[in-house]
Write a protein that holds these residues in place. Structure first.
Motif, short mmCIF file in Angstrom:
data_model
loop_
_atom_site.label_atom_id
_atom_site.label_comp_id
_atom_site.label_asym_id
_atom_site.label_seq_id
_atom_site.Cartn_x
_atom_site.Cartn_y
_atom_site.Cartn_z
N LEU A 1 0.79 -1.23 0.00
CA LEU A 1 0.00 0.00 0.00
C LEU A 1 0.82 1.27 0.00
CD1 LEU A 1 -2.89 -1.11 2.34
CD2 LEU A 1 -2.80 -1.11 -0.14
N GLN A 2 2.16 1.14 0.04
CA GLN A 2 2.97 2.36 -0.06
C GLN A 2 2.70 3.10 -1.37
OE1 GLN A 2 5.75 2.41 -2.39
NE2 GLN A 2 5.40 0.33 -3.11
N ARG A 3 2.23 2.39 -2.38
CA ARG A 3 1.87 3.06 -3.64
C ARG A 3 0.71 4.03 -3.44
NH1 ARG A 3 2.17 -1.48 -8.47
NH2 ARG A 3 4.38 -2.07 -8.20
N PHE A 4 -0.22 3.67 -2.56
CA PHE A 4 -1.35 4.54 -2.28
C PHE A 4 -0.95 5.65 -1.32
CE2 PHE A 4 -3.32 0.56 -3.58
CZ PHE A 4 -4.31 1.00 -4.46
N ALA A 5 -0.05 5.34 -0.41
CA ALA A 5 0.36 6.34 0.59
C ALA A 5 0.94 7.58 -0.09
CB ALA A 5 1.38 5.73 1.54
N ASP A 6 1.62 7.36 -1.21
CA ASP A 6 2.23 8.49 -1.92
C ASP A 6 1.18 9.45 -2.49
OD1 ASP A 6 4.68 7.38 -1.38
OD2 ASP A 6 4.88 6.38 -3.32
N HIS A 7 -0.10 9.00 -2.55
CA HIS A 7 -1.14 9.83 -3.19
C HIS A 7 -2.22 10.27 -2.21
CE1 HIS A 7 0.23 9.02 -7.34
NE2 HIS A 7 0.55 7.82 -6.89
N GLU A 8 -2.08 9.92 -0.93
CA GLU A 8 -3.19 10.17 -0.01
C GLU A 8 -3.48 11.66 0.19
OE1 GLU A 8 -1.20 9.98 4.43
OE2 GLU A 8 -1.90 8.13 3.53
N ASP A 9 -2.47 12.52 0.04
CA ASP A 9 -2.72 13.95 0.23
C ASP A 9 -2.87 14.69 -1.10
OD1 ASP A 9 -0.10 13.77 -0.61
OD2 ASP A 9 0.65 15.30 0.77
#
Length: 209
Positions: A63-71
């Motif tokens: 999920l680090q791929r999603f973490a980069d886009h959360e903001d």
């Protein structure tokens, strides 16, 4: 002689990417629950301690791929033109993401990306963790809206609606692609759905009740 800071940082980034790519490949081949941290560390040629230094949990490897886009929505609001309403900026950003087939919109039919999204949505632990990223996305977007004149309650409710709507739009796109539709064929309907979604966010159900 010690390495320059820039070189050390680049090596750390490459190692982090190598570990994550190794883990995702193994998860796609064998399933998330069937691959252990020890298996991943061995395949990536690092120690378990090193792996945990980069990824505190097994779920973080994916999920680090999603973490980069959360903001991303918050950044869209903060970086918009001064004369542009926040909701218009979010709509414009979403349409632009669709046009470039951003994987976060669900409108990307690359086989590896489709397989990755199936892994996330089909694994209970990953789907549950992904909800935490959505929650943080709401928090950061609400903060950005308050900075731009929204009262606290309006900011929170607006942020919640935007994030839920974008998640649902992405889910619908991914479902269509998983059923065999191409991204290019889905694109016009994805645009229509996005326009309708943001019209509803702006106007509510006044003309549809």
């Amino acid at each position: 002689m010690s390495e320059p800071v820039g070189l050390r940082e680049r090596k750390k980034v490459r190692l982090r990417e190598t570990i994550a790519e190794t883990a995702i490949r193994m998860f796609l081949e064998s399933g998330f629950d069937r691959v252990s941290i020890t298996d991943i560390a061995r395949a990536a040629e690092v120690s378990r301690r090193t792996l945990f230094a980069y990824f505190p949990t097994k779920e973080d490897l994916v999920l680090q791929r999603f973490a980069d886009h959360e903001d991303e929505p918050a950044r869209t609001v903060r970086n918009r033109r001064t004369d542009q309403p926040p909701l218009d900026a979010l709509r414009e950003a979403r349409l632009a993401a669709l046009s470039r087939r951003d994987p976060n919109t669900g409108l990307n039919d690359d086989p590896e990306i489709l397989a990755f999204l199936r892994l996330v949505r089909g694994t209970e632990a990953l789907a549950a963790r992904l909800m935490r990223y959505s929650a943080r996305g709401k928090d950061t977007l609400a903060d950005a809206l308050r900075e731009n004149g929204f009262d606290a309650l309006t900011a929170r409710l607006t942020a919640a609606q935007v994030i839920v709507v974008q998640d649902e739009l992405a889910r619908m796109n991914h479902t269509c692609l998983a059923e065999g539709q191409s991204a290019d064929d889905r694109y016009p309907e994805a645009v229509r759905a996005t326009e309708l979604a943001f019209d509803l966010l702006r106007d509510g159900l006044r003309d549809r009740s």
